[in-house]
Design an enzyme around this catalytic site. Structure first.
Site, PDB file in Angstrom:
ATOM      1  N   LYS A 143       1.050  -1.551   0.005  1.00 15.17           N
ATOM      2  CA  LYS A 143      -0.065   0.082  -0.255  1.00 15.17           C
ATOM      3  C   LYS A 143       0.835   1.227  -0.192  1.00 15.17           C
ATOM      4  O   LYS A 143       2.001   0.743  -0.014  1.00 15.17           O
ATOM      5  CB  LYS A 143      -0.529  -0.254   1.204  1.00 15.17           C
ATOM      6  N   HIS A 173      -0.382  -5.422   5.462  1.00 19.21           N
ATOM      7  CA  HIS A 173       0.215  -6.061   6.403  1.00 19.21           C
ATOM      8  C   HIS A 173      -0.542  -6.592   8.028  1.00 19.21           C
ATOM      9  O   HIS A 173      -0.326  -7.292   9.340  1.00 19.21           O
ATOM     10  CB  HIS A 173       1.601  -5.546   7.228  1.00 19.21           C
ATOM     11  N   ASP A 230      -5.323   6.049   4.656  1.00 15.49           N
ATOM     12  CA  ASP A 230      -3.876   5.016   4.915  1.00 15.49           C
ATOM     13  C   ASP A 230      -4.746   4.198   5.894  1.00 15.49           C
ATOM     14  O   ASP A 230      -3.798   3.070   5.833  1.00 15.49           O
ATOM     15  CB  ASP A 230      -3.375   6.836   6.240  1.00 15.49           C
ATOM     16  N   HIS A 235      -6.568  -1.460   6.228  1.00 20.64           N
ATOM     17  CA  HIS A 235      -6.839  -1.860   7.561  1.00 20.64           C
ATOM     18  C   HIS A 235      -7.785  -2.483   8.026  1.00 20.64           C
ATOM     19  O   HIS A 235      -8.824  -4.019   8.757  1.00 20.64           O
ATOM     20  CB  HIS A 235      -5.741  -1.722   8.593  1.00 20.64           C
TER      21      HIS A 235
HETATM   22  C1  BG6 Z   1       0.624   1.601   7.888  1.00 17.39           C
HETATM   23  C2  BG6 Z   1       0.079   3.236   7.979  1.00 17.39           C
HETATM   24  O1  BG6 Z   1      -0.291   0.808   7.241  1.00 17.39           O
HETATM   25  O2  BG6 Z   1       0.432   1.404   9.390  1.00 17.39           O
HETATM   26  C3  BG6 Z   1       0.859   4.281   9.490  1.00 17.39           C
HETATM   27  O3  BG6 Z   1       0.203   3.629   7.143  1.00 17.39           O
HETATM   28  C4  BG6 Z   1       0.586   3.257  10.163  1.00 17.39           C
HETATM   29  O4  BG6 Z   1       0.360   5.380   9.431  1.00 17.39           O
HETATM   30  C5  BG6 Z   1       0.746   1.551  10.435  1.00 17.39           C
HETATM   31  O5  BG6 Z   1       1.214   3.786  11.553  1.00 17.39           O
HETATM   32  C6  BG6 Z   1      -0.020   1.367  11.777  1.00 17.39           C
HETATM   33  O6  BG6 Z   1       0.655  -0.025  11.635  1.00 17.39           O
HETATM   34  P1  BG6 Z   1       0.922  -1.408  13.003  1.00 17.39           P
HETATM   35  O7  BG6 Z   1       1.140  -2.809  12.494  1.00 17.39           O
HETATM   36  O8  BG6 Z   1       1.203  -0.679  14.008  1.00 17.39           O
HETATM   37  O9  BG6 Z   1      -0.220  -1.482  13.466  1.00 17.39           O
END
Ligand code: BG6
Length: 478
Positions: A143, A173, A230, A235
């Site tokens: 992404k 992820h 974002d 997510h």
């Molecule tokens: C990313 C975003 O995809 O995910 C970020 O671009 C965010 O802004 C991050 O901080 C959060 O990931 P995790 O794994 O730390 O919850």
């Protein structure tokens, strides 16, 4: 279980993601024996480095970003020996024949595009022109996959010119997180939950992804994206899909993704008064969002809370509340399935509202707890209290939980195995944009100004109101 021998090329191999996540993750897979000792990893980027310079850079990265705690230097040296580097020109011919000479014939070939999406087409074209990729090769993309439906469609079309959908691995992820996968195991591996998993028994569902970090050094990117693009479009939508989807007939990549797609398509358009946008303001020890992105007139949101409806047989009366933000009071991601009240109270004098809540904690402290009602111990009669049936993975699974792999390394191993279940299909990404586009366009058309919230708080008051109006409340962020 080791995966098959592979050659992995990381375009953008000197970049932030490669150094922080991809290579430390691969190192852990190497150390655990999952990455075969003969496999090769080839960093490719613009910088004029040689292989020994690259190995030194990655050694530092692994020491800095983890993966090295338990290992001896021999293991790290062996891993670094599996690395090569090619200086490559994505838009020209420099480096391509050298890259071709490094790739072996009879192994799995994977190409990680850890670069700006504007280079996807150039890379795909040259991989074919130089006969480096074959019909079994895999490409991995990150992404942001577009910034709206039109740009996502264009990216999909560009990739489709050179690769079949079965070769394309679009990473989100969140799908690689241990508890996210556990969500499917809990739903479909137990007899307890699925019969109750519908509007008859579930009052509402809350999905919270709260971060304490601000936009850090990513202000340039973030200020043009905002939390909706974002975090929500990818997510949070993925989490919602896994919670809401119908059980697929088998746990296969297309079967799971077909079901997720149906959920996205069943999402109703969100009414403007069901969304709250927020932007963090300065607090005693933190700068404001506008200062962080160095844009004093920014209207970009760093927080979104919304109420959504999945318009299908199972969920028609159950709202889904989503919330995500930066600079919030704690880092916590959880999904809470809040069950309905009991229809009938049979214990005299018990006036409290007792509810079963299944809380699935994604991070930190992964695990889940089920709030159940029991009798308060002691001689006080039949007084009821709510207690959690707690399963914290670290307690329940001990060392196994500590060994839990990071999302990236798990997903990369899936790429090598050829398992697309935890990757987004092109049509899913497009459907997600088709749902978020009108929301964002509405904000833009109205010049919507986000509500300010104090850095370190739980978000703007209006987000609380979104729930209170419905006689509900958000769970604490702690
Ligand atoms: C990313 C975003 O995809 O995910 C970020 O671009 C965010 O802004 C991050 O901080 C959060 O990931 P995790 O794994 O730390 O919850």
């Amino acid at each position: 279980i080791p995966v098959d021998d592979f050659d992995l090329v990381i375009f953008g191999g000197t970049g932030d993601l490669a150094r922080r996540k991809i290579l430390p993750g691969l190192f852990r897979r190497f150390r655990s024996g999952q990455m075969p000792a003969d496999s090769r990893i080839i960093g490719a980027a613009r910088s004029e480095l040689d292989t020994s310079g690259y190995r030194a850079m990655i050694r530092e990265a692994i020491v800095e970003f983890g993966g090295d705690e338990k290992s001896d230097t021999d293991t790290l040296d062996q891993f670094l020996n599996a690395l090569d580097y090619v200086a490559i020109d994505a838009k020209g011919e420099g480096g391509w024949s050298e890259l071709k000479s490094l790739i072996r014939d009879k192994v799995i070939k994977a190409f990680y595009f850890s670069v700006a999406p504007s280079l996807f087409g150039d890379l795909a074209e040259r991989l074919h022109a130089h006969e480096i990729a074959d019909t079994d090769s895999r490409i991995v993309v990150e992404k942001p996959f577009g910034r709206d439906l039109a740009s996502a469609q264009a990216l999909n079309a560009t990739l489709a010119e050179h690769f079949d959908e079965r070769q394309i691995y679009r990473i989100d992820h969140y799908l690689g997180k241990e508890t996210v996968q556990n969500l499917m195991a809990v739903r479909f591996g137990n007899v307890l939950f699925e019969p109750l998993w519908n509007s008859h028994y579930v009052d509402h569902i809350q999905i919270t992804v709260a971060e304490t970090v601000g936009v850090g050094g990513r202000g340039g990117y973030y200020d043009k994206s905002g939390a909706m693009r974002d975090m929500v479009q990818n997510h949070l939508m993925q989490l919602l899909c896994l919670i809401a989807m119908e059980p697929p007939s088998v746990f296969g990549a297309n079967e799971v993704r077909d079901e997720k797609l149906k959920v996205i398509r069943a999402l109703q358009p969100v009414e403007a008064h069901h969304i709250v946008r927020g932007q963090y303001d300065a607090s005693d020890d933190a700068a404001s969002y506008r200062a962080d992105v160095e844009n004093p007139r920014s209207f970009t949101e760093s927080f979104v809370a919304m109420k959504c409806h999945v318009s299908n047989w199972r969920w028609s009366d159950t709202p889904f509340y989503l919330r995500t933000g930066k600079k919030m009071k704690a880092r916590t991601s959880e999904i809470a399935v809040v069950f309905k009240d009991l229809g009938h109270k049979m214990f005299e004098g018990d006036s409290a509202r007792h509810r079963n809540i299944l809380a699935i904690r994604l991070q930190p402290n992964e695990g889940m707890d089920l709030q159940v009602t029991i009798k308060e111990p002691g001689p006080g009669g039949m007084r009821l209290i709510d207690v959690p049936l707690d399963m914290t993975f670290a307690d329940a699974l001990g060392d196994d939980a500590e060994d839990a792999t990071d999302a990236y390394e798990r997903l990369i191993m899936d790429v090598i195995r050829g398992n697309q279940t935890l990757f987004m299909r092109g049509d899913e990404v497009e459907a997600a944009w088709a749902w978020t586009d009108p929301i964002i366009e509405g904000w833009e058309a109205r010049n919507d100004v986000p509500k300010l919230y104090d850095a370190g708080s739980a978000g703007p008051d209006d987000a609380m109101m979104l729930m209170h109006r419905d006689g509900r409340r958000w769970r604490d962020i702690k």
